[in-house]
Design a protein around this motif. Structure first.
Motif, PDB file in Angstrom:
ATOM      1  N   HIS A 144       1.551  29.893 -30.260  1.00  0.00           N
ATOM      2  CA  HIS A 144       2.255  31.063 -30.793  1.00  0.00           C
ATOM      3  C   HIS A 144       1.698  32.367 -30.231  1.00  0.00           C
ATOM      4  CE1 HIS A 144       4.966  28.996 -33.554  1.00  0.00           C
ATOM      5  NE2 HIS A 144       4.007  28.118 -33.672  1.00  0.00           N
ATOM      6  N   SER A 145       1.173  32.268 -29.011  1.00  0.00           N
ATOM      7  CA  SER A 145       0.723  33.437 -28.236  1.00  0.00           C
ATOM      8  C   SER A 145      -0.386  34.252 -28.883  1.00  0.00           C
ATOM      9  CB  SER A 145       1.903  34.372 -27.931  1.00  0.00           C
ATOM     10  OG  SER A 145       2.960  33.650 -27.396  1.00  0.00           O
ATOM     11  N   TYR A 146      -1.236  33.607 -29.673  1.00  0.00           N
ATOM     12  CA  TYR A 146      -2.410  34.331 -30.179  1.00  0.00           C
ATOM     13  C   TYR A 146      -3.400  34.501 -29.030  1.00  0.00           C
ATOM     14  CZ  TYR A 146      -1.086  34.684 -35.001  1.00  0.00           C
ATOM     15  OH  TYR A 146      -0.448  35.055 -36.149  1.00  0.00           O
ATOM     16  N   LEU A 147      -4.125  35.617 -29.071  1.00  0.00           N
ATOM     17  CA  LEU A 147      -5.064  35.893 -27.993  1.00  0.00           C
ATOM     18  C   LEU A 147      -6.409  35.213 -28.241  1.00  0.00           C
ATOM     19  CD1 LEU A 147      -4.383  39.726 -27.602  1.00  0.00           C
ATOM     20  CD2 LEU A 147      -3.458  37.856 -26.221  1.00  0.00           C
ATOM     21  N   TYR A 148      -6.791  35.152 -29.520  1.00  0.00           N
ATOM     22  CA  TYR A 148      -8.116  34.601 -29.805  1.00  0.00           C
ATOM     23  C   TYR A 148      -8.171  34.011 -31.214  1.00  0.00           C
ATOM     24  CZ  TYR A 148      -8.671  38.883 -32.512  1.00  0.00           C
ATOM     25  OH  TYR A 148      -8.498  39.886 -33.436  1.00  0.00           O
ATOM     26  N   ASP A 149      -9.149  33.119 -31.391  1.00  0.00           N
ATOM     27  CA  ASP A 149      -9.516  32.651 -32.721  1.00  0.00           C
ATOM     28  C   ASP A 149     -10.913  33.210 -32.999  1.00  0.00           C
ATOM     29  OD1 ASP A 149      -9.483  30.701 -35.092  1.00  0.00           O
ATOM     30  OD2 ASP A 149     -11.336  30.194 -34.065  1.00  0.00           O
ATOM     31  N   ALA A 150     -11.175  33.554 -34.244  1.00  0.00           N
ATOM     32  CA  ALA A 150     -12.487  34.147 -34.567  1.00  0.00           C
ATOM     33  C   ALA A 150     -13.099  33.451 -35.779  1.00  0.00           C
ATOM     34  CB  ALA A 150     -12.313  35.647 -34.833  1.00  0.00           C
ATOM     35  N   SER A 151     -12.857  32.122 -35.894  1.00  0.00           N
ATOM     36  CA  SER A 151     -13.218  31.406 -37.124  1.00  0.00           C
ATOM     37  C   SER A 151     -14.600  30.770 -37.123  1.00  0.00           C
ATOM     38  CB  SER A 151     -12.207  30.289 -37.393  1.00  0.00           C
ATOM     39  OG  SER A 151     -10.901  30.786 -37.379  1.00  0.00           O
ATOM     40  N   THR A 152     -15.275  30.715 -35.961  1.00  0.00           N
ATOM     41  CA  THR A 152     -16.548  29.978 -35.979  1.00  0.00           C
ATOM     42  C   THR A 152     -17.726  30.881 -36.334  1.00  0.00           C
ATOM     43  OG1 THR A 152     -16.858  30.273 -33.590  1.00  0.00           O
ATOM     44  CG2 THR A 152     -15.766  28.248 -34.299  1.00  0.00           C
ATOM     45  N   LYS A 194     -21.786  33.493 -27.585  1.00  0.00           N
ATOM     46  CA  LYS A 194     -20.956  34.404 -26.789  1.00  0.00           C
ATOM     47  C   LYS A 194     -19.521  33.894 -26.788  1.00  0.00           C
ATOM     48  CE  LYS A 194     -24.699  35.559 -23.634  1.00  0.00           C
ATOM     49  NZ  LYS A 194     -25.135  35.647 -22.241  1.00  0.00           N
ATOM     50  N   PRO A 195     -18.545  34.795 -26.662  1.00  0.00           N
ATOM     51  CA  PRO A 195     -17.151  34.335 -26.589  1.00  0.00           C
ATOM     52  C   PRO A 195     -16.954  33.354 -25.427  1.00  0.00           C
ATOM     53  CG  PRO A 195     -17.264  36.702 -26.849  1.00  0.00           C
ATOM     54  CD  PRO A 195     -18.664  36.245 -26.599  1.00  0.00           C
ATOM     55  N   TYR A 196     -16.051  32.432 -25.598  1.00  0.00           N
ATOM     56  CA  TYR A 196     -15.784  31.406 -24.578  1.00  0.00           C
ATOM     57  C   TYR A 196     -14.362  30.907 -24.761  1.00  0.00           C
ATOM     58  CZ  TYR A 196     -16.957  28.475 -28.630  1.00  0.00           C
ATOM     59  OH  TYR A 196     -16.992  27.917 -29.883  1.00  0.00           O
ATOM     60  N   TYR A 197     -13.907  30.061 -23.834  1.00  0.00           N
ATOM     61  CA  TYR A 197     -12.579  29.468 -23.981  1.00  0.00           C
ATOM     62  C   TYR A 197     -12.673  28.046 -24.510  1.00  0.00           C
ATOM     63  CZ  TYR A 197     -10.076  33.233 -21.637  1.00  0.00           C
ATOM     64  OH  TYR A 197      -9.520  34.439 -21.334  1.00  0.00           O
ATOM     65  N   MET A 207      -9.215  31.909 -26.339  1.00  0.00           N
ATOM     66  CA  MET A 207     -10.566  32.459 -26.440  1.00  0.00           C
ATOM     67  C   MET A 207     -11.097  32.308 -27.864  1.00  0.00           C
ATOM     68  SD  MET A 207     -12.098  36.250 -25.599  1.00  0.00           S
ATOM     69  CE  MET A 207     -11.472  36.378 -23.938  1.00  0.00           C
ATOM     70  N   GLU A 208     -12.359  31.905 -27.949  1.00  0.00           N
ATOM     71  CA  GLU A 208     -13.039  31.851 -29.237  1.00  0.00           C
ATOM     72  C   GLU A 208     -14.019  33.016 -29.311  1.00  0.00           C
ATOM     73  OE1 GLU A 208     -12.619  30.132 -31.917  1.00  0.00           O
ATOM     74  OE2 GLU A 208     -14.371  30.994 -32.931  1.00  0.00           O
ATOM     75  N   ILE A 209     -13.903  33.801 -30.367  1.00  0.00           N
ATOM     76  CA  ILE A 209     -14.848  34.909 -30.582  1.00  0.00           C
ATOM     77  C   ILE A 209     -15.645  34.586 -31.845  1.00  0.00           C
ATOM     78  CG2 ILE A 209     -15.120  37.392 -30.967  1.00  0.00           C
ATOM     79  CD1 ILE A 209     -12.449  37.841 -29.540  1.00  0.00           C
ATOM     80  N   PRO A 210     -16.841  34.001 -31.694  1.00  0.00           N
ATOM     81  CA  PRO A 210     -17.609  33.618 -32.888  1.00  0.00           C
ATOM     82  C   PRO A 210     -18.116  34.845 -33.630  1.00  0.00           C
ATOM     83  CG  PRO A 210     -18.509  32.641 -30.860  1.00  0.00           C
ATOM     84  CD  PRO A 210     -17.546  33.704 -30.439  1.00  0.00           C
ATOM     85  N   VAL A 211     -18.305  34.690 -34.939  1.00  0.00           N
ATOM     86  CA  VAL A 211     -19.022  35.713 -35.707  1.00  0.00           C
ATOM     87  C   VAL A 211     -20.471  35.605 -35.228  1.00  0.00           C
ATOM     88  CG1 VAL A 211     -19.829  36.398 -38.006  1.00  0.00           C
ATOM     89  CG2 VAL A 211     -17.496  35.515 -37.702  1.00  0.00           C
ATOM     90  N   MET A 313     -13.747  41.173 -22.837  1.00  0.00           N
ATOM     91  CA  MET A 313     -14.281  39.852 -22.513  1.00  0.00           C
ATOM     92  C   MET A 313     -13.425  39.168 -21.449  1.00  0.00           C
ATOM     93  SD  MET A 313     -16.947  39.365 -24.150  1.00  0.00           S
ATOM     94  CE  MET A 313     -17.461  40.979 -24.694  1.00  0.00           C
ATOM     95  N   GLN A 314     -12.122  39.375 -21.571  1.00  0.00           N
ATOM     96  CA  GLN A 314     -11.207  38.710 -20.664  1.00  0.00           C
ATOM     97  C   GLN A 314     -11.348  39.262 -19.253  1.00  0.00           C
ATOM     98  OE1 GLN A 314      -7.258  39.751 -20.574  1.00  0.00           O
ATOM     99  NE2 GLN A 314      -6.442  37.677 -20.446  1.00  0.00           N
TER     100      GLN A 314
END
Ligand code: ZN
Length: 327
Positions: A144-152, A194-197, A207-211, A313-314
């Motif tokens: 659904h075209s989200y750019l990132y998840d930030a859940s971890t 660090k953020p990663y794919y 992209m994953e953007i961890p807390v 990051m990208q």
């Protein structure tokens, strides 16, 4: 003249806009299903503080909160004042990882549409309630075209935080079972900071953007922890934060810094939650600690919204930081 801002690494600031009922729901308190809201008190409070500090941040919003007209009035203020919105699920259920692909899709899309309608902005990032995530969730987001998840939240302390939370709650055995992965498993501690794919098969990735937690030790240092420490000693809080910033600098870890409403407001203003852990600290003191923390971060980092952090990051350039190696 050297532009100092340009030479700084970046840190994103985001707030999970958990409402009164979602705290009651996680805690197992009766009456949560009437969806009591404190937006009329909290949203004007936080917007004023952010304005004073010249900060623009990302608010992760729960879809269910858009159903009342009163709430929508306050949610609209968030984008009107120049902040950004993210998706924090529709029902704020911290066992999202046990949902099927279809159930997750329903949850994400319903929240997305509701948030857009209420705020005029389409959320392009997601954070799961209680740091819940799964590969199906990532696939839904990418689809659904989200750019990132930030859940971890990469920490070994998730199970410990959960035990503490359960000991303070009124949850039944079944409710505890449903929340058995609240705050994550021990193995979450092995995840990257660090953020990663995340690769999702074929050329699909997100992209994953961890807390961010403290490099090496993986101790959390988001605002809830800092407020807790500041209540023991302000000196201890500052020392802990300094160590965290030092280690992030040393390891070139860009910071994704997380806030929650109860970090910034006390039981003096939200009387309905006055019995909650940490709510005996009054709003004035919490705001003072928040200011102190933001000032410290500002000295070393340029503070941005999540979308700007994502773009930086990208592109991998101009941020003084790069993505971690892809997995
Ligand atoms: Zn939440």
């Amino acid at each position: 003249m050297i532009n100092m801002e340009k030479n700084k690494s970046i840190a994103s600031i985001s707030l999970d806009l958990d409402n009164q009922w979602s705290y009651m729901k996680i805690h197992g308190d009766e009456g949560w299903d009437k969806y009591p809201s404190y937006f009329n008190i909290f949203i004007p409070h936080i917007l004023e503080i952010l304005d004073e500090m010249g900060l623009k941040i990302t608010f992760f919003i729960v879809g269910k909160d858009t159903e009342s007209e009163e709430n929508r009035k306050y949610l609209k203020m968030i984008t009107e004042r120049g902040h950004e919105v993210g998706n924090h699920s529709y029902n704020h259920e911290s066992w999202l990882q046990s949902y099927s692909y279809e159930e997750i899709e329903k949850e994400i899309i319903a929240a997305e549409e509701a948030i857009e309608k209420a705020t005029g902005q389409i959320p392009r990032g997601f954070r799961g309630p209680g740091f819940s995530w799964s590969y199906d969730l990532l696939k839904v987001l990418e689809g659904h075209s989200y750019l990132y998840d930030a859940s971890t939240l990469p920490t070994y302390l998730g199970p410990l935080a959960r035990m503490y939370y359960f000991s303070k709650s009124r949850l039944s055995k079944e409710e505890k079972r449903a929340r058995k992965e609240l705050f994550g498993k021990f193995s979450e501690g092995f995840r990257k900071l660090k953020p990663y794919y995340f690769h999702l098969g074929g050329d699909r990735k997100i992209m994953e953007i961890p807390v961010t937690t403290m490099p090496v030790f993986k101790f959390p240092f988001h605002l809830s922890y800092l407020i807790y420490l500041s209540n023991i000693s302000m000196g201890l809080m500052k020392f802990y934060l300094n160590v965290a910033i030092f280690l992030c600098k040393l390891t070139r870890t860009p910071i994704s810094f997380l806030l929650h409403p109860l970090d910034i407001i006390g039981g003096d203003q939200i009387k309905q939650l006055a019995f909650f852990p940490g709510m005996d600290i009054d709003s004035k003191r919490k705001v003072m600690v928040f200011r102190e923390v933001i000032l410290k971060l500002k000295m070393k980092y340029k503070l941005v919204k999540m979308s700007e952090y994502y773009s930086c990051m990208q592109q991998g350039s101009g941020c003084k930081t790069n993505l971690a190696l892809e997995i």
